[in-house]
Design an enzyme around this catalytic site. Sequence first.
Site, PDB file in Angstrom:
ATOM      1  N   ASP A   1       3.530  -4.422  -4.957  1.00 29.06           N
ATOM      2  CA  ASP A   1       2.413  -5.129  -5.591  1.00 29.06           C
ATOM      3  C   ASP A   1       1.139  -4.279  -5.586  1.00 29.06           C
ATOM      4  O   ASP A   1       0.144  -4.619  -4.955  1.00 29.06           O
ATOM      5  CB  ASP A   1       2.183  -6.447  -4.814  1.00 29.06           C
ATOM      6  CG  ASP A   1       1.044  -7.272  -5.382  1.00 29.06           C
ATOM      7  OD1 ASP A   1       0.758  -7.142  -6.584  1.00 29.06           O
ATOM      8  OD2 ASP A   1       0.440  -8.038  -4.609  1.00 29.06           O
TER       9      ASP A   1
ATOM     10  N   ASP B   1       0.871   5.262   2.667  1.00 30.56           N
ATOM     11  CA  ASP B   1       1.254   5.007   1.284  1.00 30.56           C
ATOM     12  C   ASP B   1       2.547   4.173   1.298  1.00 30.56           C
ATOM     13  O   ASP B   1       3.574   4.606   1.827  1.00 30.56           O
ATOM     14  CB  ASP B   1       1.494   6.370   0.613  1.00 30.56           C
ATOM     15  CG  ASP B   1       2.006   6.236  -0.805  1.00 30.56           C
ATOM     16  OD1 ASP B   1       2.048   5.101  -1.327  1.00 30.56           O
ATOM     17  OD2 ASP B   1       2.365   7.268  -1.393  1.00 30.56           O
TER      18      ASP B   1
ATOM     19  N   GLU C   1      -0.733  -0.680   4.013  1.00 26.20           N
ATOM     20  CA  GLU C   1      -2.022  -0.868   3.341  1.00 26.20           C
ATOM     21  C   GLU C   1      -2.844   0.401   3.531  1.00 26.20           C
ATOM     22  O   GLU C   1      -2.890   0.952   4.628  1.00 26.20           O
ATOM     23  CB  GLU C   1      -2.763  -2.089   3.912  1.00 26.20           C
ATOM     24  CG  GLU C   1      -4.180  -2.283   3.407  1.00 26.20           C
ATOM     25  CD  GLU C   1      -4.295  -2.349   1.881  1.00 26.20           C
ATOM     26  OE1 GLU C   1      -3.500  -3.054   1.243  1.00 26.20           O
ATOM     27  OE2 GLU C   1      -5.184  -1.663   1.327  1.00 26.20           O
TER      28      GLU C   1
HETATM   29  N1  SAM Z   1       0.364  -8.048  -1.902  1.00 21.61           N
HETATM   30  C1  SAM Z   1      -0.951  -8.645  -1.654  1.00 21.61           C
HETATM   31  C2  SAM Z   1      -0.836 -10.141  -1.805  1.00 21.61           C
HETATM   32  O1  SAM Z   1      -0.025 -10.615  -2.623  1.00 21.61           O
HETATM   33  O2  SAM Z   1      -1.537 -10.849  -1.097  1.00 21.61           O
HETATM   34  C3  SAM Z   1      -2.012  -8.085  -2.563  1.00 21.61           C
HETATM   35  C4  SAM Z   1      -2.050  -6.600  -2.644  1.00 21.61           C
HETATM   36  S1  SAM Z   1      -3.292  -5.941  -3.688  1.00 21.61           S
HETATM   37  C5  SAM Z   1      -2.786  -6.380  -5.286  1.00 21.61           C
HETATM   38  C6  SAM Z   1      -2.901  -4.220  -3.621  1.00 21.61           C
HETATM   39  C7  SAM Z   1      -3.274  -3.550  -2.297  1.00 21.61           C
HETATM   40  O3  SAM Z   1      -2.644  -2.286  -2.228  1.00 21.61           O
HETATM   41  C8  SAM Z   1      -4.759  -3.285  -2.129  1.00 21.61           C
HETATM   42  O4  SAM Z   1      -5.208  -3.877  -0.936  1.00 21.61           O
HETATM   43  C9  SAM Z   1      -4.868  -1.761  -2.053  1.00 21.61           C
HETATM   44  O5  SAM Z   1      -5.873  -1.328  -1.159  1.00 21.61           O
HETATM   45  C10 SAM Z   1      -3.523  -1.370  -1.555  1.00 21.61           C
HETATM   46  N2  SAM Z   1      -3.035  -0.038  -1.930  1.00 21.61           N
HETATM   47  C11 SAM Z   1      -3.335   0.701  -3.014  1.00 21.61           C
HETATM   48  N3  SAM Z   1      -2.558   1.798  -3.066  1.00 21.61           N
HETATM   49  C12 SAM Z   1      -1.733   1.740  -1.989  1.00 21.61           C
HETATM   50  C13 SAM Z   1      -0.666   2.566  -1.517  1.00 21.61           C
HETATM   51  N4  SAM Z   1      -0.303   3.672  -2.171  1.00 21.61           N
HETATM   52  N5  SAM Z   1      -0.009   2.179  -0.408  1.00 21.61           N
HETATM   53  C14 SAM Z   1      -0.363   1.054   0.260  1.00 21.61           C
HETATM   54  N6  SAM Z   1      -1.364   0.237  -0.135  1.00 21.61           N
HETATM   55  C15 SAM Z   1      -2.038   0.579  -1.248  1.00 21.61           C
END
Ligand code: SAM
Length: 320
Positions: free
Chosen positions: A203, A177, A149
């Site tokens: 996701d 990332d 995250e």
């Molecule tokens: N998978 C979670 C669920 O089903 O409960 C929801 C995730 S949400 C759609 C996407 C998340 O990815 C956000 O919290 C965002 O901050 C995070 N995020 C965005 N870019 C990212 C990256 N490159 N690597 C890791 N996390 C990232």
Amino acid sequence: MFSYRHAFHAGNHADVLKHITLIATVRHLMRKSGALTLVDTHAGAGIYRLDDEAAQTSGEAQQGIARLQGLCAPQSKPNRPLAPDGQAPDAPDIEADALQEYLALVASFNRSGPAKAAWRVYPGSPFVLHALMTEPERAAVHDRLRLFELHPSDWLALQAHVAQLEAGRQVSMAREDGFAGLKALLPPPVAAGGSRRALVLIDPSYEIKSDYAKVAAAVQDSLKRFVTGVYLVWYPIIARPEAHALPRRLKTLAQQAGRDWLQATLHIGVPPGGAPGLSASGMFVINPPHTLAAALRAALPPVVQALGRGRGQAYTVDAG
Ligand code: SAM
């Protein structure tokens, strides 16, 4: 920096499709006793309050999971014995009831209040996966969960929430990332019994247009590293060329690697006069369980009926 916060969207129609698909897939994989590496490249905060300001402001859970609560059947304890190898011979037909499995899991996080009270807690994918890997009949297997995250606030929330699980080394997380972090986890380690098994949920929020290309690149790279992994990708269905192209690209990647695929979509439709926000999304699964298509074809019609808002409400399940 990112502005997307999943707390506004937890329990919406997109989470319903995503988590029904995820649970049905993981449950099938857990019929075999070999340990699994579960990877959640975009974890979010892990678990959410549906009565907090974010959820109340957006109202998305009200239009999503809240409309399904009434369909949750009273649960008896599932009978899910593990065979030492291969399929559990007398496992119940869980794929036929993917919706009930999902609702029972959400209900299990809402046991503290009065029985008929509106659900106030929604498990995000990290807590969904942790709940499945720590069920009594799975506890001896030692599956492991790896979370990524990047958002500073959600990272802090995820850390605090996961700490409460007291999961030790079974769950690890990184403020990194997720696309890059995934590379180091594949192929997964050899588990007792000699097999390598992994499921990866990708996701992103697609807040940045480049996420679409990054998803495709991550899947392509992952298939090279570990072709038998199970890969689940959530994507929005919106009027944007990159969004249309992504499932087509994923299908091509699966076909080039000679792997099976499944694509499921949920459209809640548009009411007369229109409605803001996302109205449809999809899940693309590479190496899906052979039972997943039937499971989703049974689970999604009542979901469309409960969540549908009007013109265009529908679901699709295609596999190849
Ligand atoms: N998978 C979670 C669920 O089903 O409960 C929801 C995730 S949400 C759609 C996407 C998340 O990815 C956000 O919290 C965002 O901050 C995070 N995020 C965005 N870019 C990212 C990256 N490159 N690597 C890791 N996390 C990232």
